[in-house]
Every structure is written in C-alpha cells, then in structure tokens.
Design a protein around this motif. Structure first.
Motif, PDB file in Angstrom:
ATOM      1  N   ALA A 260       9.648  -4.695   0.949  1.00  0.00           N
ATOM      2  CA  ALA A 260       8.707  -5.605   1.608  1.00  0.00           C
ATOM      3  C   ALA A 260       9.317  -6.311   2.817  1.00  0.00           C
ATOM      4  O   ALA A 260       8.641  -6.519   3.829  1.00  0.00           O
ATOM      5  CB  ALA A 260       8.200  -6.627   0.601  1.00  0.00           C
TER       6      ALA A 260
ATOM      7  N   HIS B 259       6.357  -2.832   7.858  1.00  0.00           N
ATOM      8  CA  HIS B 259       5.676  -3.063   9.129  1.00  0.00           C
ATOM      9  C   HIS B 259       4.219  -3.489   8.948  1.00  0.00           C
ATOM     10  O   HIS B 259       3.558  -3.872   9.907  1.00  0.00           O
ATOM     11  CB  HIS B 259       5.722  -1.792   9.991  1.00  0.00           C
ATOM     12  CG  HIS B 259       7.104  -1.442  10.462  1.00  0.00           C
ATOM     13  ND1 HIS B 259       7.960  -0.661   9.736  1.00  0.00           N
ATOM     14  CD2 HIS B 259       7.779  -1.796  11.589  1.00  0.00           C
ATOM     15  CE1 HIS B 259       9.103  -0.514  10.393  1.00  0.00           C
ATOM     16  NE2 HIS B 259       9.027  -1.198  11.522  1.00  0.00           N
ATOM     17  N   HIS B 260       3.710  -3.367   7.712  1.00  0.00           N
ATOM     18  CA  HIS B 260       2.324  -3.742   7.439  1.00  0.00           C
ATOM     19  C   HIS B 260       2.298  -4.818   6.372  1.00  0.00           C
ATOM     20  O   HIS B 260       3.273  -4.999   5.623  1.00  0.00           O
ATOM     21  CB  HIS B 260       1.515  -2.526   6.968  1.00  0.00           C
ATOM     22  CG  HIS B 260       1.522  -1.380   7.936  1.00  0.00           C
ATOM     23  ND1 HIS B 260       1.007  -1.476   9.207  1.00  0.00           N
ATOM     24  CD2 HIS B 260       1.986  -0.106   7.813  1.00  0.00           C
ATOM     25  CE1 HIS B 260       1.153  -0.314   9.833  1.00  0.00           C
ATOM     26  NE2 HIS B 260       1.752   0.524   9.010  1.00  0.00           N
ATOM     27  N   SER B 261       1.192  -5.532   6.291  1.00  0.00           N
ATOM     28  CA  SER B 261       1.055  -6.573   5.276  1.00  0.00           C
ATOM     29  C   SER B 261       0.551  -6.011   3.953  1.00  0.00           C
ATOM     30  O   SER B 261       0.266  -6.760   3.029  1.00  0.00           O
ATOM     31  CB  SER B 261       0.088  -7.656   5.767  1.00  0.00           C
ATOM     32  OG  SER B 261      -1.197  -7.108   6.000  1.00  0.00           O
ATOM     33  N   MET B 262       0.445  -4.700   3.862  1.00  0.00           N
ATOM     34  CA  MET B 262       0.036  -4.042   2.635  1.00  0.00           C
ATOM     35  C   MET B 262       0.958  -2.867   2.369  1.00  0.00           C
ATOM     36  O   MET B 262       1.286  -2.118   3.298  1.00  0.00           O
ATOM     37  CB  MET B 262      -1.412  -3.556   2.732  1.00  0.00           C
ATOM     38  CG  MET B 262      -1.917  -2.861   1.479  1.00  0.00           C
ATOM     39  SD  MET B 262      -3.417  -1.901   1.806  1.00  0.00           S
ATOM     40  CE  MET B 262      -2.733  -0.528   2.720  1.00  0.00           C
TER      41      MET B 262
ATOM     42  N   HIS C  68      -0.304  -6.378  -1.724  1.00  0.00           N
ATOM     43  CA  HIS C  68      -0.548  -7.247  -0.579  1.00  0.00           C
ATOM     44  C   HIS C  68       0.608  -8.241  -0.492  1.00  0.00           C
ATOM     45  O   HIS C  68       0.845  -9.019  -1.421  1.00  0.00           O
ATOM     46  CB  HIS C  68      -1.884  -7.964  -0.737  1.00  0.00           C
ATOM     47  CG  HIS C  68      -3.054  -7.027  -0.776  1.00  0.00           C
ATOM     48  ND1 HIS C  68      -3.719  -6.628   0.357  1.00  0.00           N
ATOM     49  CD2 HIS C  68      -3.640  -6.383  -1.807  1.00  0.00           C
ATOM     50  CE1 HIS C  68      -4.680  -5.782   0.019  1.00  0.00           C
ATOM     51  NE2 HIS C  68      -4.657  -5.619  -1.285  1.00  0.00           N
ATOM     52  N   LEU C  69       1.335  -8.222   0.606  1.00  0.00           N
ATOM     53  CA  LEU C  69       2.531  -9.037   0.736  1.00  0.00           C
ATOM     54  C   LEU C  69       2.275 -10.535   0.593  1.00  0.00           C
ATOM     55  O   LEU C  69       3.090 -11.240  -0.005  1.00  0.00           O
ATOM     56  CB  LEU C  69       3.228  -8.735   2.067  1.00  0.00           C
ATOM     57  CG  LEU C  69       3.669  -7.273   2.277  1.00  0.00           C
ATOM     58  CD1 LEU C  69       4.650  -7.185   3.438  1.00  0.00           C
ATOM     59  CD2 LEU C  69       4.282  -6.688   1.015  1.00  0.00           C
ATOM     60  N   PRO C  70       1.167 -11.075   1.131  1.00  0.00           N
ATOM     61  CA  PRO C  70       0.909 -12.505   0.890  1.00  0.00           C
ATOM     62  C   PRO C  70       0.803 -12.831  -0.600  1.00  0.00           C
ATOM     63  O   PRO C  70       1.229 -13.910  -1.029  1.00  0.00           O
ATOM     64  CB  PRO C  70      -0.424 -12.745   1.618  1.00  0.00           C
ATOM     65  CG  PRO C  70      -0.452 -11.708   2.690  1.00  0.00           C
ATOM     66  CD  PRO C  70       0.191 -10.502   2.078  1.00  0.00           C
ATOM     67  N   ARG C  71       0.259 -11.895  -1.387  1.00  0.00           N
ATOM     68  CA  ARG C  71       0.180 -12.126  -2.838  1.00  0.00           C
ATOM     69  C   ARG C  71       1.568 -12.095  -3.466  1.00  0.00           C
ATOM     70  O   ARG C  71       1.871 -12.885  -4.364  1.00  0.00           O
ATOM     71  CB  ARG C  71      -0.722 -11.070  -3.478  1.00  0.00           C
ATOM     72  CG  ARG C  71      -0.922 -11.266  -4.974  1.00  0.00           C
ATOM     73  CD  ARG C  71      -1.838 -10.209  -5.553  1.00  0.00           C
ATOM     74  NE  ARG C  71      -2.015 -10.379  -6.982  1.00  0.00           N
ATOM     75  CZ  ARG C  71      -2.702  -9.552  -7.754  1.00  0.00           C
ATOM     76  NH1 ARG C  71      -3.294  -8.489  -7.208  1.00  0.00           N
ATOM     77  NH2 ARG C  71      -2.813  -9.769  -9.050  1.00  0.00           N
TER      78      ARG C  71
ATOM     79  N   ALA D 207       4.290 -13.009  -2.038  1.00  0.00           N
ATOM     80  CA  ALA D 207       4.979 -14.249  -1.655  1.00  0.00           C
ATOM     81  C   ALA D 207       4.586 -15.418  -2.548  1.00  0.00           C
ATOM     82  O   ALA D 207       5.360 -16.383  -2.698  1.00  0.00           O
ATOM     83  CB  ALA D 207       4.681 -14.575  -0.196  1.00  0.00           C
TER      84      ALA D 207
ATOM     85  N   ARG E 153      -7.371  -1.392   6.445  1.00  0.00           N
ATOM     86  CA  ARG E 153      -6.207  -0.592   6.052  1.00  0.00           C
ATOM     87  C   ARG E 153      -6.708   0.525   5.156  1.00  0.00           C
ATOM     88  O   ARG E 153      -7.218   0.273   4.069  1.00  0.00           O
ATOM     89  CB  ARG E 153      -5.166  -1.449   5.338  1.00  0.00           C
ATOM     90  CG  ARG E 153      -4.598  -2.558   6.203  1.00  0.00           C
ATOM     91  CD  ARG E 153      -3.627  -3.425   5.419  1.00  0.00           C
ATOM     92  NE  ARG E 153      -3.222  -4.592   6.203  1.00  0.00           N
ATOM     93  CZ  ARG E 153      -3.894  -5.742   6.227  1.00  0.00           C
ATOM     94  NH1 ARG E 153      -4.998  -5.869   5.509  1.00  0.00           N
ATOM     95  NH2 ARG E 153      -3.475  -6.754   6.960  1.00  0.00           N
TER      96      ARG E 153
ATOM     97  N   THR F  21      -4.545   1.549  10.252  1.00  0.00           N
ATOM     98  CA  THR F  21      -4.687   0.096  10.341  1.00  0.00           C
ATOM     99  C   THR F  21      -5.482  -0.267  11.588  1.00  0.00           C
ATOM    100  O   THR F  21      -5.837   0.595  12.406  1.00  0.00           O
ATOM    101  CB  THR F  21      -3.297  -0.573  10.407  1.00  0.00           C
ATOM    102  OG1 THR F  21      -2.666  -0.206  11.647  1.00  0.00           O
ATOM    103  CG2 THR F  21      -2.410  -0.136   9.245  1.00  0.00           C
TER     104      THR F  21
END
Length: 376
Positions: free
Chosen positions: A271, A275-278, A293-296, A298, A343, A357
């Motif tokens: 992660a 390069h992507h947030s997914m 999903h990277l925000p999740r 985090a 995406r 994307t």
C-alpha cells in the motif's frame, strides 16, 4: 442511490426506497393537514386533519411511483433494460440503460409527465364529483389537492432542461432532427445547469424574504445543477470514448495484494508504494477476489493490523466494477454503478490483466482533443 433499501418489485422492476422518503411523507402530510385542509375545510377535528394529511401524502407517494413506473414500462417495451426504480425526497428516478434511438428516448421521457397529468386529472375530477354528490368534504379536498400537485409535478418536469423529463424530450427531438446525440445531450445539460442556478437563486431569495419553502426549491436546484453538470461532462467525453476497448484504456501492470497477508504486511509491502487508492486482492490461485480501499486501511486501529487479513477488510469483487478486455469502454462506463467509483478491473477469464481509472479516461479524452475532433 446510496441510503436506499429494496422494497420488492413493481411490474417486475426492483423498487428501492431512500431513507428520505419518510421525510417526504411527513413534510407533505404536515403541510396538508395543518394548513391546506383547515383553510379549505374548516371546523374539523385535529385527528381528521392528521389522518387526511397522512393519506394525501401516501397518495402523492403512490402517484410518484406511477410516474416512474410509466418510464420503466415504456423503456422495457422499447427494449431498454431497466435496473431499478428509487423513490426519494425529491421525487423518484428510474435507472435504465441509455436509449439507442431518438424515438425511444422521446417516448420514455414523455411517458412520466403524461402519467402525472392523467393521475392529476383523475384525482381532480374525482374530488369535484365527490364534493358534489356527498358531504365527504375532507376526502374531496385531499383529492383536489392531489390533482393540483400532480399537475404541477407534470408541468415542472416538462421544463426543457436535463435531468428533467422536458430536457429529455428536447434532447430526443434535437437528436432526431440533427442526428447528433452528443450535441443534443450537451445542449440539454447546459439548460439544466442554467435552470439549477435559477432555482437556487429564487429559493434563497424566497428564504431571505421569510418564505421557508424556498429552501426546498434551492435543494432541488442544487440537485439539478449537479446532475446536469455530470451529464454535460459525460456528453463531452462520449466522442472520445466511442469505439475504444477496455484493453486500449487500461493501465498495466496492476499492483495487487495477496488476500492472506495481514493488514500490517499489506500496508508495509504494497500500500505504501501503490499508485492508486484502491488495491485488488488476489487469492492463492492468483485470481482477483476483492478490492482494498486504502482510506479504509488507514482507519484500522494499529492493534488490529497484525490479526486482520486483507481478505477480512476487502470489498467483495462482486460489489466492484469489472469488465473484459474486449468490452467497449463506453458500455462499461454506462453500466458503472453510481457509488462504485471510477476504478474498473479488467479481467480475462479469471486473470487480472489491467485497471482503468479516471486518469486513464482523462488521458484518452486529452488525446482525442489533440487530434482536433472533440465535440464542442
């Protein structure tokens, strides 16, 4: 639409109710029972006004459903797949594929307002008749109110601006006369943006003068403005995407995370350099099984990252957007769910071969513009 729940089917089409539907019933029921009916039929009990207001609001909800069902039935008769009908605080929406011909688009668009006019005329006529032949003044007043509201709904929907039905009608006529669908969609969307700004302005001016119902008008205007803007953007992109395959748009190679890794390992090994947030996750066989999903990631507490596996926090692949390499990009985007994000995983057989994307879409549109062929 997010925040809606499935409530069965109507004429074979899935029906969904948004959480704002009870708000719609309460607002219209309260307005009808506390102001409209006491003014038109005085000296009745509070219980009578309350029950009549609730009945009128539910009848209005049923008429909104009839409006959307008319769109759905007409679309299906024209061979257009219909996905769902959703009722919410600002009315309803019917999710369907785009019509392939101008005449089909016209009939689908006009069927809703026509149904509202028929329902309104029937309710108004029934109200007049009931008032003339009986002493049921309150039910007659509810029917008269329902008739007026449906008439206003039909007239408002026929305003020549997308996403209102009138905008769809103008779009279909322009498409039929010019043969240029993209130009027709852009023109209807521009009209929608203008209408949205006018509704917002009128709504806020009304609020400043103490007419709080103007707030509702401003909310409708904001919705019209947002949707019209999105439709205009889609119409501008359409010429660039036409004929492009998913394989021509996708990015490769795709960064993936094994679904058996702990969240901590996934973050450290993959992660942090993604390069992507997914991130797609793959199983032991190398087949895609879900989406991270990277925000999740985090938001997962540090003490849980050593015990949770990537598969435990991944979104199932069935809830994401996927396509085959040979699928046309325009069709893929058309079927994209509103909440799925831009995406798209490109899968050949059971093997992940690429990802599409918003950046990839933008690159195609920019290349098309450089060739000097972008629609204006």
């Amino acid at each position: 639409m997010k925040g809606s729940v499935r409530m069965g089917r109507v004429l074979g089409v899935p029906l969904r109710l948004h959480w704002t539907v009870p708000l719609l019933v309460v607002l219209f029921g309260y307005g009808l029972g506390s102001r409209t009916l006491p003014a038109g039929v005085p000296d009745q009990s509070n219980a009578t006004y309350t029950l009549a207001g609730l009945a009128g609001a539910l009848l209005l909800l049923a008429s909104l459903l009839a409006h959307e069902a008319a769109h759905a039935v007409t679309a299906r008769r024209k061979g257009i797949p219909v996905k769902s009908i959703t009722l919410w605080a600002l009315g309803g929406m019917t999710e369907m594929d785009r019509p392939r011909a101008a005449d089909a688009a016209f009939l689908v668009a006009v069927s809703g307002p026509l149904t509202s006019l028929i329902v309104g005329a029937a309710a108004f006529g029934a109200g007049i008749g009931l008032d003339a032949i009986s002493s049921w003044q309150v039910p007659a007043a509810v029917l008269l109110w329902l008739g007026w509201v449906n008439g206003l709904l039909a007239v408002f929907n026929l305003l020549p601006a997308a996403p209102l039905d009138g905008g769809r009608v103008v779009q279909a006529v322009m498409w039929w006369r010019t043969g240029d669908r993209d130009r027709a969609e852009r023109a209807a969307a521009r009209s929608g943006q203008v209408l949205g700004m006018l509704l917002i302005a009128v709504g806020w001016i009304s609020v400043l003068y103490g007419v709080w119902s103007g707030l509702w008008l401003a909310v409708i205007g904001f919705f019209v403005l947002i949707v019209a803007g999105a439709e205009r953007q889609r119409a501008r992109m359409a010429p660039a995407l036409r004929g492009v395959r998913a394989a021509d748009a996708m990015s490769t190679p795709v960064e993936t995370c094994q679904d058996w890794l702990t969240v901590e390992r996934c973050i450290e090994d993959v992660a942090l350099r993604a390069h992507h947030s997914m991130l797609p996750v793959i199983d032991f066989g190398g087949h895609p099984s879900g989406l991270l999903h990277l925000p999740r990631l985090a938001r997962i507490p540090a003490q849980q990252r050593e015990t949770l596996r990537a598969r435990d926090v991944a979104t199932p692949l069935s809830q994401g957007a996927t396509c085959a390499p040979d699928d046309l990009l325009e069709d893929v985007l058309e079927k994209l769910s509103p909440g799925s994000g831009m995406r798209i995983l490109v899968i050949e057989g059971q093997r992940l071969v690429g990802i599409i994307t918003a950046r990839d879409i933008s690159r195609i549109v920019q290349r098309h513009a450089l060739r000097g062929t972008e629609g204006r």
